[in-house]
Design a protein around this motif. Structure first.
Motif, PDB file in Angstrom:
ATOM      1  N   ASP A 115       0.835  -1.189   0.000  1.00 40.72           N
ATOM      2  CA  ASP A 115       0.000   0.000   0.000  1.00 40.72           C
ATOM      3  C   ASP A 115       0.876   1.247   0.000  1.00 40.72           C
ATOM      4  OD1 ASP A 115       0.726  -0.785   2.753  1.00 40.72           O
ATOM      5  OD2 ASP A 115      -0.357   1.040   3.296  1.00 40.72           O
ATOM      6  N   ASP A 116       0.285   2.368  -0.416  1.00 42.55           N
ATOM      7  CA  ASP A 116       1.044   3.609  -0.552  1.00 42.55           C
ATOM      8  C   ASP A 116       1.561   4.110   0.792  1.00 42.55           C
ATOM      9  OD1 ASP A 116       0.650   3.595  -3.258  1.00 42.55           O
ATOM     10  OD2 ASP A 116      -1.087   4.944  -3.203  1.00 42.55           O
ATOM     11  N   ARG A 117       0.780   3.942   1.829  1.00 45.25           N
ATOM     12  CA  ARG A 117       1.200   4.406   3.146  1.00 45.25           C
ATOM     13  C   ARG A 117       2.482   3.695   3.595  1.00 45.25           C
ATOM     14  NH1 ARG A 117      -1.595   6.740   7.554  1.00 45.25           N
ATOM     15  NH2 ARG A 117      -3.472   6.691   6.255  1.00 45.25           N
ATOM     16  N   GLY A 118       2.515   2.386   3.440  1.00 41.61           N
ATOM     17  CA  GLY A 118       3.700   1.629   3.828  1.00 41.61           C
ATOM     18  C   GLY A 118       4.905   1.972   2.959  1.00 41.61           C
ATOM     19  N   ARG A 119       4.669   2.192   1.667  1.00 39.06           N
ATOM     20  CA  ARG A 119       5.775   2.527   0.763  1.00 39.06           C
ATOM     21  C   ARG A 119       6.404   3.871   1.134  1.00 39.06           C
ATOM     22  NH1 ARG A 119       2.365   0.838  -4.688  1.00 39.06           N
ATOM     23  NH2 ARG A 119       2.568  -1.438  -4.421  1.00 39.06           N
ATOM     24  N   LEU A 120       5.577   4.878   1.341  1.00 38.26           N
ATOM     25  CA  LEU A 120       6.093   6.200   1.682  1.00 38.26           C
ATOM     26  C   LEU A 120       6.816   6.185   3.022  1.00 38.26           C
ATOM     27  CD1 LEU A 120       3.062   8.414   0.554  1.00 38.26           C
ATOM     28  CD2 LEU A 120       5.302   8.247  -0.557  1.00 38.26           C
ATOM     29  N   THR A 121       6.239   5.479   3.989  1.00 43.17           N
ATOM     30  CA  THR A 121       6.865   5.415   5.306  1.00 43.17           C
ATOM     31  C   THR A 121       8.228   4.747   5.229  1.00 43.17           C
ATOM     32  OG1 THR A 121       4.678   5.315   6.362  1.00 43.17           O
ATOM     33  CG2 THR A 121       6.582   4.590   7.670  1.00 43.17           C
ATOM     34  N   ALA A 122       8.325   3.660   4.463  1.00 44.38           N
ATOM     35  CA  ALA A 122       9.599   2.941   4.343  1.00 44.38           C
ATOM     36  C   ALA A 122      10.646   3.796   3.632  1.00 44.38           C
ATOM     37  CB  ALA A 122       9.380   1.629   3.588  1.00 44.38           C
ATOM     38  N   MET A 123      10.257   4.475   2.548  1.00 43.87           N
ATOM     39  CA  MET A 123      11.223   5.307   1.826  1.00 43.87           C
ATOM     40  C   MET A 123      11.722   6.457   2.698  1.00 43.87           C
ATOM     41  SD  MET A 123       9.979   5.564  -2.144  1.00 43.87           S
ATOM     42  CE  MET A 123       8.747   6.806  -1.754  1.00 43.87           C
ATOM     43  N   HIS A 124      10.803   7.088   3.421  1.00 51.18           N
ATOM     44  CA  HIS A 124      11.192   8.215   4.264  1.00 51.18           C
ATOM     45  C   HIS A 124      12.137   7.770   5.371  1.00 51.18           C
ATOM     46  CE1 HIS A 124      10.715  11.488   7.238  1.00 51.18           C
ATOM     47  NE2 HIS A 124      10.517  12.250   6.179  1.00 51.18           N
ATOM     48  N   THR A 141      15.847   9.327   5.700  1.00 50.45           N
ATOM     49  CA  THR A 141      16.093  10.286   6.779  1.00 50.45           C
ATOM     50  C   THR A 141      16.375   9.648   8.122  1.00 50.45           C
ATOM     51  OG1 THR A 141      13.764  10.448   7.435  1.00 50.45           O
ATOM     52  CG2 THR A 141      14.504  11.858   5.610  1.00 50.45           C
ATOM     53  N   GLY A 142      15.936   8.395   8.303  1.00 49.55           N
ATOM     54  CA  GLY A 142      16.047   7.776   9.621  1.00 49.55           C
ATOM     55  C   GLY A 142      14.915   8.146  10.551  1.00 49.55           C
ATOM     56  N   HIS A 143      13.927   8.917  10.059  1.00 47.11           N
ATOM     57  CA  HIS A 143      12.815   9.375  10.890  1.00 47.11           C
ATOM     58  C   HIS A 143      11.504   8.784  10.376  1.00 47.11           C
ATOM     59  CE1 HIS A 143      15.521  12.129  12.813  1.00 47.11           C
ATOM     60  NE2 HIS A 143      15.767  12.768  11.685  1.00 47.11           N
ATOM     61  N   ALA A 144      10.524   8.713  11.264  1.00 46.06           N
ATOM     62  CA  ALA A 144       9.200   8.224  10.878  1.00 46.06           C
ATOM     63  C   ALA A 144       8.456   9.293  10.088  1.00 46.06           C
ATOM     64  CB  ALA A 144       8.409   7.837  12.126  1.00 46.06           C
ATOM     65  N   LEU A 145       7.546   8.842   9.249  1.00 50.95           N
ATOM     66  CA  LEU A 145       6.692   9.741   8.474  1.00 50.95           C
ATOM     67  C   LEU A 145       5.265   9.544   8.966  1.00 50.95           C
ATOM     68  CD1 LEU A 145       6.504  11.724   6.022  1.00 50.95           C
ATOM     69  CD2 LEU A 145       5.989   9.726   4.615  1.00 50.95           C
ATOM     70  N   ASP A 146       4.720  10.536   9.635  1.00 48.66           N
ATOM     71  CA  ASP A 146       3.369  10.383  10.176  1.00 48.66           C
ATOM     72  C   ASP A 146       2.708  11.752  10.268  1.00 48.66           C
ATOM     73  OD1 ASP A 146       4.704  11.530  12.298  1.00 48.66           O
ATOM     74  OD2 ASP A 146       4.873   9.669  13.431  1.00 48.66           O
ATOM     75  N   GLY A 147       1.469  11.731  10.701  1.00 46.60           N
ATOM     76  CA  GLY A 147       0.741  12.976  10.898  1.00 46.60           C
ATOM     77  C   GLY A 147       0.557  13.773   9.619  1.00 46.60           C
ATOM     78  N   ARG A 148       0.751  15.068   9.732  1.00 48.66           N
ATOM     79  CA  ARG A 148       0.519  15.975   8.604  1.00 48.66           C
ATOM     80  C   ARG A 148       1.464  15.673   7.449  1.00 48.66           C
ATOM     81  NH1 ARG A 148       2.715  20.803   6.981  1.00 48.66           N
ATOM     82  NH2 ARG A 148       1.335  22.181   5.783  1.00 48.66           N
ATOM     83  N   GLN A 149       2.714  15.306   7.752  1.00 50.06           N
ATOM     84  CA  GLN A 149       3.666  15.006   6.690  1.00 50.06           C
ATOM     85  C   GLN A 149       3.202  13.812   5.866  1.00 50.06           C
ATOM     86  OE1 GLN A 149       7.362  14.510   8.863  1.00 50.06           O
ATOM     87  NE2 GLN A 149       8.005  16.596   8.358  1.00 50.06           N
ATOM     88  N   LEU A 150       2.710  12.778   6.529  1.00 53.08           N
ATOM     89  CA  LEU A 150       2.230  11.598   5.803  1.00 53.08           C
ATOM     90  C   LEU A 150       1.015  11.948   4.946  1.00 53.08           C
ATOM     91  CD1 LEU A 150       2.274   8.596   5.161  1.00 53.08           C
ATOM     92  CD2 LEU A 150       0.992   8.188   7.278  1.00 53.08           C
ATOM     93  N   ALA A 151       0.101  12.728   5.481  1.00 51.53           N
ATOM     94  CA  ALA A 151      -1.090  13.122   4.715  1.00 51.53           C
ATOM     95  C   ALA A 151      -0.688  13.929   3.483  1.00 51.53           C
ATOM     96  CB  ALA A 151      -2.032  13.926   5.610  1.00 51.53           C
TER      97      ALA A 151
END
Length: 369
Positions: free
Chosen positions: A286-295, A299-309
């Motif tokens: 899914d797109d959410r998992g792909r973006l989170t993994a790439m980020h 960067t070494g940081h999680a992608l969540d909240g407003r940035q993920l949206a």
């Protein structure tokens, strides 16, 4: 057979040292025969042991002797500068009277002794530094400490700084799974705009024309990149890599629009972004998992909240764009020579490639926080 053996110039000591004298006002052709000078260390550094020869060999042995503090201080200061951006002595290229006084003299002495007494282990000192409380501090500016320590010389916060040119390139390749970490081997010629060497080379030069390598040579560590001093690799030069025309102890670090353009458009980084996107598409459905993994890889940081949206909305817009223009999608995913997974839809891969490229261009990626 002997004539076929290559000859190399070597230096050796004269059987009898050449007499040396103090020069009148430093003029080389006016020696004072009444003031002979012998081979010795400057008095402030002590004296050579009586059993050591008064020649280059004796000097070399003194340089690495345990009771010579200068070498270990300089080495420890370089390691501190490598980790924290600036040395305890900020003028790492000048430890003399014209240089800056150390901010923490006792700390520099202690690190020098640690390096000397632990088998000269560079890895040991680096491990000591990166596991210290000072290294693990946040880089966020504390208003309470800003007035007392505006330049982070007292390490009230971690001194935020951009990575070196080589580290930025190697990091992108590593995140994409492309980096070839094999140690040793000949120099390689990765991607470079065509015609650069021809502009600066002499007609009879054997490096007049640039011939790019293929295969694994394109993704070797930047350490192995072939360096033409008259025309250094442009992507590395943009990030302040020195030209190597002279010794550079401390690099300058700038922040220019060209650096962002390299991260967005250079063939090496576009290829790395595409492979990072492929990696995420294969590992996540899914797109959410792909973006989170790439980020996280970039960067070494999680992608969540407003940035993920925001990332999800941007990805959706790009997917609509590339599904409507398959030729543009095919053109983007064809950049570079790394093989592409044909089972991945080109439109979806192209959209995710642009997000991967954006992640590789973030301050969180190219700056050490």
């Amino acid at each position: 057979v002997e004539a076929a053996v290559p000859q190399a110039m070597v230096m050796r000591e004269r059987p009898e040292p050449r007499p040396t004298f103090v020069l009148h006002r430093g003029e080389y052709d006016k020696p004072d025969a009444e003031q002979p000078v012998l081979r010795e260390l400057p008095a402030m550094f002590g004296a050579l042991p009586p059993d050591q020869p008064r020649d280059r060999l004796g000097l070399a042995r003194w340089l690495v002797a345990d009771d010579n503090p200068l070498t270990w201080r300089v080495a420890a200061n370089r390691l501190w500068e490598f980790v924290f951006g600036e040395g305890i002595v900020r003028t790492s290229e000048d430890f003399g009277l014209q240089g800056e006084w150390p901010s923490h003299p006792e700390l520099l002495d202690w690190l020098a002794v640690e390096l000397r007494d632990n088998g000269h282990s560079v890895r040991g000192v680096l491990r000591l530094l990166v596991t210290s409380d000072a290294f693990r501090r946040t880089s966020r500016r504390d208003p309470a400490a800003a007035d007392a320590d505006p330049d982070a010389r007292l390490l009230t916060r971690f001194p935020r700084r951009r990575l070196s040119a080589e580290a930025i390139r190697d990091q992108a390749l590593y995140a994409a799974g492309l980096l070839v970490e094999r140690v040793g081997g000949p120099s390689v010629k990765p991607y470079q705009p065509p015609g650069l060497w021809r502009e600066v080379a002499m007609l009879q030069s054997n490096t007049r024309l640039f011939e790019r390598d293929d295969g694994d040579a394109l993704w070797r560590r930047s350490l192995y990149t072939y360096w033409k001093r008259a025309c250094p690799p442009p992507s590395l030069s943009t990030f302040d890599a020195p030209t190597r025309e002279f010794c550079t102890i401390r690099r300058s670090r700038t922040n220019t629009p060209l650096q962002a353009l390299v991260l967005w458009n250079d063939e090496q980084f576009v290829e790395a972004a595409r492979r990072l996107a492929e990696r995420a598409m294969r590992e996540h459905g899914d797109d959410r998992g792909r973006l989170t993994a790439m980020h996280r890889r970039a960067t070494g940081h999680a992608l969540d909240g407003r940035q993920l949206a925001l990332a999800l909305a941007t990805l959706a817009d790009l997917q609509r764009r590339y599904h409507a223009d398959p030729d543009a999608a095919a053109q983007l995913v064809a950049v570079g020579t790394a093989p592409r997974d044909p089972e991945l839809p080109a439109a979806d891969l192209a959209a995710l490639t642009l997000l991967a490229s954006a992640f590789l261009d973030l301050d969180a990626t190219v700056y050490l926080d």
